[in-house]
Design a protein around this motif. Structure first.
Motif, PDB file in Angstrom:
ATOM      1  N   GLN A 189       0.795  -1.221   0.000  1.00 13.68           N
ATOM      2  CA  GLN A 189       0.000   0.000   0.000  1.00 13.68           C
ATOM      3  C   GLN A 189       0.831   1.276   0.000  1.00 13.68           C
ATOM      4  O   GLN A 189       0.268   2.376  -0.025  1.00 13.68           O
ATOM      5  CB  GLN A 189      -0.938  -0.003   1.215  1.00 13.68           C
ATOM      6  CG  GLN A 189      -1.907  -1.161   1.187  1.00 13.68           C
ATOM      7  CD  GLN A 189      -2.755  -1.215   2.440  1.00 13.68           C
ATOM      8  OE1 GLN A 189      -2.648  -0.366   3.306  1.00 13.68           O
ATOM      9  NE2 GLN A 189      -3.604  -2.227   2.526  1.00 13.68           N
ATOM     10  N   LYS A 190       2.125   1.157  -0.021  1.00  9.55           N
ATOM     11  CA  LYS A 190       3.002   2.315   0.082  1.00  9.55           C
ATOM     12  C   LYS A 190       2.791   3.303  -1.071  1.00  9.55           C
ATOM     13  O   LYS A 190       2.600   4.500  -0.850  1.00  9.55           O
ATOM     14  CB  LYS A 190       4.457   1.841   0.108  1.00  9.55           C
ATOM     15  CG  LYS A 190       5.474   2.912   0.272  1.00  9.55           C
ATOM     16  CD  LYS A 190       6.866   2.273   0.326  1.00  9.55           C
ATOM     17  CE  LYS A 190       7.948   3.304   0.490  1.00  9.55           C
ATOM     18  NZ  LYS A 190       9.272   2.699   0.554  1.00  9.55           N
ATOM     19  N   GLU A 191       2.783   2.818  -2.287  1.00  7.22           N
ATOM     20  CA  GLU A 191       2.649   3.695  -3.458  1.00  7.22           C
ATOM     21  C   GLU A 191       1.301   4.408  -3.467  1.00  7.22           C
ATOM     22  O   GLU A 191       1.219   5.601  -3.744  1.00  7.22           O
ATOM     23  CB  GLU A 191       2.834   2.906  -4.754  1.00  7.22           C
ATOM     24  CG  GLU A 191       4.273   2.558  -5.064  1.00  7.22           C
ATOM     25  CD  GLU A 191       5.145   3.803  -5.218  1.00  7.22           C
ATOM     26  OE1 GLU A 191       4.700   4.775  -5.867  1.00  7.22           O
ATOM     27  OE2 GLU A 191       6.264   3.795  -4.686  1.00  7.22           O
ATOM     28  N   GLY A 192       0.241   3.700  -3.162  1.00  5.96           N
ATOM     29  CA  GLY A 192      -1.088   4.307  -3.143  1.00  5.96           C
ATOM     30  C   GLY A 192      -1.185   5.426  -2.113  1.00  5.96           C
ATOM     31  O   GLY A 192      -1.760   6.486  -2.376  1.00  5.96           O
ATOM     32  N   VAL A 193      -0.616   5.212  -0.944  1.00  7.15           N
ATOM     33  CA  VAL A 193      -0.660   6.223   0.113  1.00  7.15           C
ATOM     34  C   VAL A 193       0.164   7.446  -0.292  1.00  7.15           C
ATOM     35  O   VAL A 193      -0.270   8.587  -0.111  1.00  7.15           O
ATOM     36  CB  VAL A 193      -0.150   5.638   1.449  1.00  7.15           C
ATOM     37  CG1 VAL A 193       0.020   6.724   2.497  1.00  7.15           C
ATOM     38  CG2 VAL A 193      -1.095   4.554   1.962  1.00  7.15           C
ATOM     39  N   ILE A 194       1.337   7.218  -0.878  1.00  5.69           N
ATOM     40  CA  ILE A 194       2.181   8.342  -1.316  1.00  5.69           C
ATOM     41  C   ILE A 194       1.452   9.161  -2.375  1.00  5.69           C
ATOM     42  O   ILE A 194       1.433  10.403  -2.310  1.00  5.69           O
ATOM     43  CB  ILE A 194       3.544   7.839  -1.835  1.00  5.69           C
ATOM     44  CG1 ILE A 194       4.376   7.285  -0.672  1.00  5.69           C
ATOM     45  CG2 ILE A 194       4.298   8.954  -2.556  1.00  5.69           C
ATOM     46  CD1 ILE A 194       5.667   6.638  -1.078  1.00  5.69           C
ATOM     47  N   GLN A 195       0.818   8.498  -3.339  1.00  6.49           N
ATOM     48  CA  GLN A 195       0.089   9.213  -4.383  1.00  6.49           C
ATOM     49  C   GLN A 195      -1.082  10.015  -3.803  1.00  6.49           C
ATOM     50  O   GLN A 195      -1.320  11.152  -4.195  1.00  6.49           O
ATOM     51  CB  GLN A 195      -0.432   8.235  -5.449  1.00  6.49           C
ATOM     52  CG  GLN A 195       0.640   7.727  -6.376  1.00  6.49           C
ATOM     53  CD  GLN A 195       1.333   8.883  -7.103  1.00  6.49           C
ATOM     54  OE1 GLN A 195       0.688   9.820  -7.583  1.00  6.49           O
ATOM     55  NE2 GLN A 195       2.653   8.821  -7.154  1.00  6.49           N
ATOM     56  N   GLU A 196      -1.789   9.441  -2.847  1.00  2.00           N
ATOM     57  CA  GLU A 196      -2.916  10.136  -2.235  1.00  2.00           C
ATOM     58  C   GLU A 196      -2.448  11.367  -1.466  1.00  2.00           C
ATOM     59  O   GLU A 196      -3.064  12.438  -1.552  1.00  2.00           O
ATOM     60  CB  GLU A 196      -3.675   9.189  -1.306  1.00  2.00           C
ATOM     61  CG  GLU A 196      -5.022   9.717  -0.869  1.00  2.00           C
ATOM     62  CD  GLU A 196      -5.824   8.674  -0.109  1.00  2.00           C
ATOM     63  OE1 GLU A 196      -6.555   9.092   0.802  1.00  2.00           O
ATOM     64  OE2 GLU A 196      -5.721   7.480  -0.434  1.00  2.00           O
ATOM     65  N   VAL A 197      -1.353  11.254  -0.741  1.00  2.00           N
ATOM     66  CA  VAL A 197      -0.813  12.407  -0.005  1.00  2.00           C
ATOM     67  C   VAL A 197      -0.365  13.484  -0.983  1.00  2.00           C
ATOM     68  O   VAL A 197      -0.643  14.681  -0.786  1.00  2.00           O
ATOM     69  CB  VAL A 197       0.343  11.967   0.922  1.00  2.00           C
ATOM     70  CG1 VAL A 197       1.085  13.162   1.476  1.00  2.00           C
ATOM     71  CG2 VAL A 197      -0.173  11.099   2.061  1.00  2.00           C
ATOM     72  N   LEU A 198       0.321  13.085  -2.058  1.00  2.00           N
ATOM     73  CA  LEU A 198       0.765  14.072  -3.047  1.00  2.00           C
ATOM     74  C   LEU A 198      -0.420  14.755  -3.726  1.00  2.00           C
ATOM     75  O   LEU A 198      -0.386  15.977  -3.962  1.00  2.00           O
ATOM     76  CB  LEU A 198       1.671  13.410  -4.092  1.00  2.00           C
ATOM     77  CG  LEU A 198       3.070  13.014  -3.599  1.00  2.00           C
ATOM     78  CD1 LEU A 198       3.826  12.266  -4.690  1.00  2.00           C
ATOM     79  CD2 LEU A 198       3.847  14.237  -3.149  1.00  2.00           C
ATOM     80  N   ASN A 199      -1.457  14.008  -4.051  1.00  2.00           N
ATOM     81  CA  ASN A 199      -2.645  14.613  -4.650  1.00  2.00           C
ATOM     82  C   ASN A 199      -3.278  15.639  -3.713  1.00  2.00           C
ATOM     83  O   ASN A 199      -3.701  16.717  -4.156  1.00  2.00           O
ATOM     84  CB  ASN A 199      -3.681  13.549  -5.015  1.00  2.00           C
ATOM     85  CG  ASN A 199      -3.243  12.725  -6.201  1.00  2.00           C
ATOM     86  OD1 ASN A 199      -2.422  13.175  -7.013  1.00  2.00           O
ATOM     87  ND2 ASN A 199      -3.784  11.528  -6.322  1.00  2.00           N
ATOM     88  N   LEU A 200      -3.324  15.330  -2.436  1.00  2.00           N
ATOM     89  CA  LEU A 200      -3.885  16.289  -1.479  1.00  2.00           C
ATOM     90  C   LEU A 200      -3.013  17.542  -1.371  1.00  2.00           C
ATOM     91  O   LEU A 200      -3.516  18.661  -1.225  1.00  2.00           O
ATOM     92  CB  LEU A 200      -4.044  15.647  -0.097  1.00  2.00           C
ATOM     93  CG  LEU A 200      -5.129  14.582   0.028  1.00  2.00           C
ATOM     94  CD1 LEU A 200      -5.045  13.890   1.383  1.00  2.00           C
ATOM     95  CD2 LEU A 200      -6.504  15.205  -0.152  1.00  2.00           C
ATOM     96  N   VAL A 201      -1.712  17.366  -1.453  1.00  2.00           N
ATOM     97  CA  VAL A 201      -0.805  18.510  -1.362  1.00  2.00           C
ATOM     98  C   VAL A 201      -0.895  19.369  -2.624  1.00  2.00           C
ATOM     99  O   VAL A 201      -0.923  20.607  -2.557  1.00  2.00           O
ATOM    100  CB  VAL A 201       0.648  18.034  -1.133  1.00  2.00           C
ATOM    101  CG1 VAL A 201       1.646  19.174  -1.292  1.00  2.00           C
ATOM    102  CG2 VAL A 201       0.780  17.402   0.247  1.00  2.00           C
ATOM    103  N   TYR A 202      -0.969  18.736  -3.778  1.00  2.00           N
ATOM    104  CA  TYR A 202      -0.995  19.493  -5.040  1.00  2.00           C
ATOM    105  C   TYR A 202      -2.361  20.098  -5.345  1.00  2.00           C
ATOM    106  O   TYR A 202      -2.466  21.057  -6.084  1.00  2.00           O
ATOM    107  CB  TYR A 202      -0.588  18.597  -6.212  1.00  2.00           C
ATOM    108  CG  TYR A 202       0.871  18.171  -6.163  1.00  2.00           C
ATOM    109  CD1 TYR A 202       1.853  19.009  -5.667  1.00  2.00           C
ATOM    110  CD2 TYR A 202       1.249  16.913  -6.634  1.00  2.00           C
ATOM    111  CE1 TYR A 202       3.167  18.608  -5.618  1.00  2.00           C
ATOM    112  CE2 TYR A 202       2.572  16.513  -6.605  1.00  2.00           C
ATOM    113  CZ  TYR A 202       3.526  17.364  -6.091  1.00  2.00           C
ATOM    114  OH  TYR A 202       4.833  16.972  -6.061  1.00  2.00           O
ATOM    115  N   ASP A 203      -3.413  19.527  -4.833  1.00  2.00           N
ATOM    116  CA  ASP A 203      -4.763  20.011  -5.124  1.00  2.00           C
ATOM    117  C   ASP A 203      -5.111  21.145  -4.161  1.00  2.00           C
ATOM    118  O   ASP A 203      -5.751  20.943  -3.133  1.00  2.00           O
ATOM    119  CB  ASP A 203      -5.763  18.853  -4.982  1.00  2.00           C
ATOM    120  CG  ASP A 203      -7.157  19.256  -5.437  1.00  2.00           C
ATOM    121  OD1 ASP A 203      -7.274  20.209  -6.228  1.00  2.00           O
ATOM    122  OD2 ASP A 203      -8.113  18.597  -4.982  1.00  2.00           O
ATOM    123  N   ILE A 204      -4.717  22.349  -4.548  1.00  2.00           N
ATOM    124  CA  ILE A 204      -4.940  23.525  -3.703  1.00  2.00           C
ATOM    125  C   ILE A 204      -6.176  24.246  -4.212  1.00  2.00           C
ATOM    126  O   ILE A 204      -6.256  24.632  -5.378  1.00  2.00           O
ATOM    127  CB  ILE A 204      -3.720  24.464  -3.744  1.00  2.00           C
ATOM    128  CG1 ILE A 204      -2.499  23.703  -3.231  1.00  2.00           C
ATOM    129  CG2 ILE A 204      -3.991  25.707  -2.914  1.00  2.00           C
ATOM    130  CD1 ILE A 204      -1.217  24.455  -3.410  1.00  2.00           C
TER     131      ILE A 204
END
Length: 116
Positions: free
Chosen positions: A91-106
């Motif tokens: 689940q590491k990749e999925g969690v990293i992508q979700e965190v990055l999406n939240l950070v980039y989606d301003i």
């Protein structure tokens, strides 16, 4: 007068013998009490040892030995750690992508407490 003195002497002698008998009886009683107390202590100790033995048998029968319980706990802990490590890998990749999406989606929004 001589008969009174001999009577008093006899009475004193009888009183002395009675006191000695009472003293001897008290000593025997104290000795018997001490012996009974020692016997009771021995019985208590025997009973305690027997109950401890029964408890150890019960514990071994129902729980296994302490080493067995410890080995089971260690095995269970190792299994859980392995499961967590597998979950991290999958689940590491999925969690990293979700965190990055939240950070980039301003999305800039005005705060609800802002007054114009």
């Amino acid at each position: 007068m001589a008969s009174q003195t001999s009577g008093i002497q006899a009475l004193l002698a009888a009183e002395k013998r009675a006191a000695e008998k009472v003293s001897d009886a008290r000593k025997r009683k104290a000795k018997r009490l001490k012996q009974a107390k020692e016997e009771a202590q021995d019985e208590i100790e025997k009973y305690r040892k027997e109950r401890e033995r029964q408890f150890r048998e019960f514990e071994a029968k129902h729980m296994g030995s302490r080493e067995g319980v410890q080995a089971k706990i260690e095995q269970d802990t190792k299994r859980r750690i392995d499961e967590m490590n597998r979950a991290i890998v999958t689940q590491k990749e999925g969690v990293i992508q979700e965190v990055l999406n939240l950070v980039y989606d301003i999305r800039p929004e005005i705060h609800k407490n802002y007054r114009q």
